[in-house]
Write a protein that holds these residues in place. Structure first.
Motif, PDB file in Angstrom:
ATOM      1  N   TYR A  47       0.830  -1.199   0.000  1.00 16.28           N
ATOM      2  CA  TYR A  47       0.000   0.000   0.000  1.00 16.28           C
ATOM      3  C   TYR A  47       0.872   1.259   0.000  1.00 16.28           C
ATOM      4  N   ALA A  48       1.868   1.299   0.858  1.00 17.45           N
ATOM      5  CA  ALA A  48       2.727   2.480   0.973  1.00 17.45           C
ATOM      6  C   ALA A  48       3.514   2.739  -0.307  1.00 17.45           C
ATOM      7  N   MET A  49       3.944   1.694  -0.978  1.00 20.62           N
ATOM      8  CA  MET A  49       4.793   1.881  -2.162  1.00 20.62           C
ATOM      9  C   MET A  49       4.020   1.915  -3.475  1.00 20.62           C
ATOM     10  N   HIS A  50       2.897   1.185  -3.554  1.00 20.04           N
ATOM     11  CA  HIS A  50       2.203   1.068  -4.844  1.00 20.04           C
ATOM     12  C   HIS A  50       0.727   1.434  -4.795  1.00 20.04           C
ATOM     13  N   GLY A  51       0.214   1.753  -3.607  1.00 16.49           N
ATOM     14  CA  GLY A  51      -1.199   2.099  -3.495  1.00 16.49           C
ATOM     15  C   GLY A  51      -2.131   0.902  -3.562  1.00 16.49           C
ATOM     16  N   GLN A  52      -1.591  -0.312  -3.492  1.00 18.06           N
ATOM     17  CA  GLN A  52      -2.417  -1.512  -3.540  1.00 18.06           C
ATOM     18  C   GLN A  52      -2.904  -1.845  -2.134  1.00 18.06           C
ATOM     19  N   PHE A  53      -4.194  -2.016  -1.986  1.00 15.31           N
ATOM     20  CA  PHE A  53      -4.746  -2.389  -0.693  1.00 15.31           C
ATOM     21  C   PHE A  53      -5.648  -3.602  -0.848  1.00 15.31           C
ATOM     22  N   SER A  54      -5.784  -4.321   0.252  1.00 18.30           N
ATOM     23  CA  SER A  54      -6.610  -5.522   0.257  1.00 18.30           C
ATOM     24  C   SER A  54      -7.117  -5.764   1.662  1.00 18.30           C
ATOM     25  N   VAL A  55      -7.846  -6.855   1.831  1.00 19.57           N
ATOM     26  CA  VAL A  55      -8.339  -7.202   3.160  1.00 19.57           C
ATOM     27  C   VAL A  55      -7.190  -7.529   4.105  1.00 19.57           C
ATOM     28  N   LYS A  56      -5.989  -7.730   3.572  1.00 20.82           N
ATOM     29  CA  LYS A  56      -4.830  -8.043   4.406  1.00 20.82           C
ATOM     30  C   LYS A  56      -3.973  -6.820   4.737  1.00 20.82           C
ATOM     31  N   SER A  57      -4.358  -5.654   4.255  1.00 26.26           N
ATOM     32  CA  SER A  57      -3.616  -4.430   4.575  1.00 26.26           C
ATOM     33  C   SER A  57      -3.701  -4.116   6.060  1.00 26.26           C
ATOM     34  N   ASP A  58      -4.879  -4.240   6.634  1.00 28.63           N
ATOM     35  CA  ASP A  58      -5.057  -3.964   8.054  1.00 28.63           C
ATOM     36  C   ASP A  58      -4.439  -5.053   8.927  1.00 28.63           C
ATOM     37  N   VAL A  59      -4.277  -6.246   8.380  1.00 30.99           N
ATOM     38  CA  VAL A  59      -3.617  -7.333   9.117  1.00 30.99           C
ATOM     39  C   VAL A  59      -2.181  -6.919   9.424  1.00 30.99           C
ATOM     40  N   PHE A  60      -1.537  -6.284   8.453  1.00 34.17           N
ATOM     41  CA  PHE A  60      -0.165  -5.802   8.656  1.00 34.17           C
ATOM     42  C   PHE A  60      -0.119  -4.831   9.838  1.00 34.17           C
ATOM     43  N   SER A  61      -1.008  -3.856   9.844  1.00 38.79           N
ATOM     44  CA  SER A  61      -1.058  -2.862  10.923  1.00 38.79           C
ATOM     45  C   SER A  61      -1.320  -3.521  12.269  1.00 38.79           C
ATOM     46  N   PHE A  62      -2.198  -4.507  12.284  1.00 46.03           N
ATOM     47  CA  PHE A  62      -2.507  -5.217  13.519  1.00 46.03           C
ATOM     48  C   PHE A  62      -1.274  -5.952  14.040  1.00 46.03           C
ATOM     49  N   GLY A  63      -0.505  -6.531  13.142  1.00 46.36           N
ATOM     50  CA  GLY A  63       0.734  -7.209  13.550  1.00 46.36           C
ATOM     51  C   GLY A  63       1.722  -6.259  14.190  1.00 46.36           C
ATOM     52  N   VAL A  64       1.831  -5.054  13.646  1.00 44.63           N
ATOM     53  CA  VAL A  64       2.712  -4.038  14.239  1.00 44.63           C
ATOM     54  C   VAL A  64       2.226  -3.707  15.646  1.00 44.63           C
ATOM     55  N   LEU A  65       0.926  -3.572  15.814  1.00 44.78           N
ATOM     56  CA  LEU A  65       0.368  -3.275  17.144  1.00 44.78           C
ATOM     57  C   LEU A  65       0.657  -4.395  18.146  1.00 44.78           C
ATOM     58  N   ILE A  66       0.545  -5.635  17.720  1.00 45.56           N
ATOM     59  CA  ILE A  66       0.870  -6.763  18.605  1.00 45.56           C
ATOM     60  C   ILE A  66       2.321  -6.659  19.067  1.00 45.56           C
ATOM     61  N   LEU A  67       3.221  -6.408  18.126  1.00 45.89           N
ATOM     62  CA  LEU A  67       4.645  -6.309  18.473  1.00 45.89           C
ATOM     63  C   LEU A  67       4.921  -5.104  19.377  1.00 45.89           C
ATOM     64  N   ALA A 123       0.374 -12.834   0.361  1.00 45.25           N
ATOM     65  CA  ALA A 123      -0.234 -14.162   0.325  1.00 45.25           C
ATOM     66  C   ALA A 123       0.089 -14.980   1.576  1.00 45.25           C
ATOM     67  N   LYS A 124       1.203 -14.676   2.231  1.00 43.81           N
ATOM     68  CA  LYS A 124       1.590 -15.417   3.426  1.00 43.81           C
ATOM     69  C   LYS A 124       0.960 -14.855   4.700  1.00 43.81           C
ATOM     70  N   ARG A 125       0.421 -13.645   4.639  1.00 43.38           N
ATOM     71  CA  ARG A 125      -0.236 -13.061   5.810  1.00 43.38           C
ATOM     72  C   ARG A 125      -1.579 -13.742   6.041  1.00 43.38           C
ATOM     73  N   PRO A 126      -1.922 -13.979   7.293  1.00 41.41           N
ATOM     74  CA  PRO A 126      -3.245 -14.557   7.570  1.00 41.41           C
ATOM     75  C   PRO A 126      -4.337 -13.505   7.394  1.00 41.41           C
ATOM     76  N   THR A 127      -5.569 -13.945   7.303  1.00 41.58           N
ATOM     77  CA  THR A 127      -6.695 -13.019   7.317  1.00 41.58           C
ATOM     78  C   THR A 127      -6.993 -12.660   8.766  1.00 41.58           C
ATOM     79  N   MET A 128      -7.782 -11.630   9.000  1.00 43.17           N
ATOM     80  CA  MET A 128      -8.134 -11.269  10.374  1.00 43.17           C
ATOM     81  C   MET A 128      -8.956 -12.369  11.032  1.00 43.17           C
ATOM     82  N   VAL A 129      -9.771 -13.063  10.272  1.00 41.89           N
ATOM     83  CA  VAL A 129     -10.539 -14.184  10.830  1.00 41.89           C
ATOM     84  C   VAL A 129      -9.577 -15.246  11.345  1.00 41.89           C
TER      85      VAL A 129
END
Length: 168
Positions: A28-48, A114-120
């Motif tokens: 998203y940051a580099m190419h503007g591509q977003f998906s249902v897994k974009s927020d998963v990335f942010s959630f992972g940062v919050l966990i860490l 593709a390797k990131r899990p979904t929020m579910v």
């Protein structure tokens, strides 16, 4: 990321990238591509962040580590995962639960979408101890480079004068 999807939409692209570097998925940051897994990335940062007791942004000025993702990854790979944990949490956690949370956090910040899990799947992993977790692969390390590029192009090279912008 506040994006509305149509009922049948699972991804998209934008030219207007907004958000905080370090929390945005790399695609998203580099190419503007977003998906249902974009927020998963942010959630992972919050966990860490919660586990380490450190803000992701606190690593931007460090000369030893690019960001929280790489800091956590180095501890994971070196087998020193317990050094990642906030000292304030010592003696107040279950070792297996904290390792599980770090594993989930690292799964969420993997560079390959593709390797990131979904929020579910993340919720299921957090709620069920009996589910075996896959091992994470290398997380996205790009954040500090993107941050420093945007900072260097925005800052004045001329040290004599500096213009401050103020809203109207």
């Amino acid at each position: 990321m506040a994006r509305l999807f149509r009922v049948d939409q699972t991804d998209g692209r934008t030219r207007r990238i907004v958000g905080t570097y370090g929390y945005m998925a790399p695609e998203y940051a580099m190419h503007g591509q977003f998906s249902v897994k974009s927020d998963v990335f942010s959630f992972g940062v919050l966990i860490l962040e919660i586990i380490s007791g450190q803000k992701n942004t606190s690593f931007f000025q460090s000369e030893h580590v690019d960001n929280l993702n790489s800091y956590a990854w180095r501890h994971w790979e070196n087998g020193t995962t317990f050094e990642l944990i906030d000292p304030a949490m010592k003696e107040r956690y279950s070792s297996s639960e904290i390792i599980r949370c770090i594993n989930i956090g690292l799964l969420c910040v993997q560079e390959d979408v593709a390797k990131r899990p979904t929020m579910v799947a993340v919720v299921h992993m957090l709620n069920t101890d009996s589910v075996a977790l896959p091992l994470p692969s290398t997380p996205a390390f790009f954040v500090n480079r993107v941050q420093s590029i945007s900072r260097s192009t925005a800052d004045s090279i001329n040290e004599v004068s500096m213009t401050g912008l103020y809203p109207r």
